[in-house]
Design an enzyme around this catalytic site. Sequence first.
Site, mmCIF file in Angstrom:
data_model
loop_
_atom_site.group_PDB
_atom_site.id
_atom_site.type_symbol
_atom_site.label_atom_id
_atom_site.label_comp_id
_atom_site.label_asym_id
_atom_site.label_seq_id
_atom_site.Cartn_x
_atom_site.Cartn_y
_atom_site.Cartn_z
ATOM 1 N N CYS A 115 -6.861 7.412 5.333
ATOM 2 C CA CYS A 115 -5.556 8.069 5.219
ATOM 3 C C CYS A 115 -5.474 9.010 4.019
ATOM 4 C CB CYS A 115 -4.439 7.026 5.126
ATOM 5 S SG CYS A 115 -4.311 5.982 6.591
ATOM 6 N N HIS A 261 1.774 11.267 3.500
ATOM 7 C CA HIS A 261 0.974 10.795 4.629
ATOM 8 C C HIS A 261 1.896 10.040 5.579
ATOM 9 C CE1 HIS A 261 -1.700 8.590 7.131
ATOM 10 N NE2 HIS A 261 -1.470 7.439 6.519
ATOM 11 N N ASN A 291 0.618 7.790 13.331
ATOM 12 C CA ASN A 291 -0.238 7.909 12.151
ATOM 13 C C ASN A 291 -1.570 8.532 12.572
ATOM 14 O OD1 ASN A 291 -1.975 7.530 9.983
ATOM 15 N ND2 ASN A 291 -1.326 5.442 9.562
#
Length: 334
Positions: A115, A261, A291
């Site tokens: 991430c 993020h 995501n």
Amino acid sequence: MYTSKIIGLGKFVPEHVVTNEDLSKVMDTSDEWIQERTGIKERRHIKKGDGNSTAIMGLKAARLAIERAKIDKDDIELIVFATLSPDYYFPGCGVQIQKELDIKTCPALDVRNQCSGFVYGLSVADQFIKTGMYKNVLVIGSENHSGGLDMTNRSRHVSVIFGDGAGAAILGRSDDESGILSSHLHSEGEYIDELSLRGPSTEKWVPEIIAENSQEDIPYFPKMNGQVVFKHAVSRFSQVIEEGLKFNNLTKEDIDMFIPHQANLRISQFIQKKLGLKDDQVLNNIEKYGNTTAASIPIALTEAWEEGRIKKGDLVVMAAFGSGFTWGSVIIRW
């Protein structure tokens, strides 16, 4: 010392939309359950036969970024590719992009920081430009999660979160006061097993997994300790943003656009409230894409730019947290 700035942005997401209702047909979940815990309404998945992969999606985003940067592909002197889902075990996606763009000998490297991958990638590119070694660097974040998710009740709390997509940025030398002011990177390996995918790996190759023929505790699907991840995320997000602001003698009141993020809408909202930012000062698109790990920040950054939400002179803050644990921030004067 030179300063680097983003001169071109691009994104790509597959056409195939997977809604929460679609997932409720294959596992015991619901639209209400998913939205309440993550903020996600739908995500994009690669569909078999659509010609997409991690590298191909990255290529499509890169071509758009190159066009918008108004440079030739041969002006690119370094490729940095961030992903946790490469097309091949080896070589990495960076050289695939080099091949598809027909760039003969420029260096290409892959960043495996999940991430935080795009933030780490920007930092790498920024350093190469600052030292004068390269003038134009292509940074890509791309993920194909859908092919590696366990779409059963066993992993329903993880599999509903992730989507596919890619984003790309061209970094070039700045000729004014705009550009990347600083980047700040961290990791804490103590929590390596709280969010991980352990196999296939050199620890457990595919033939061993097949030979075992076991359906219990399958190691080649992602696992996540959601409570631990959330707790650390909200803390590390705040710390690394404050670190970046303090380093540049700035305060949270100076922030014009915050691009987090896209891990969980609840995390983003918590950080937004802590920073005292209005809704129009934060770009959240997790409800559309889920995501997308290393792709989430470049996709969101591209959308913010496309929508005219970032203008020259704005202070843009990007921050990420993820598996490793790793986290980081980038402070930009647009």
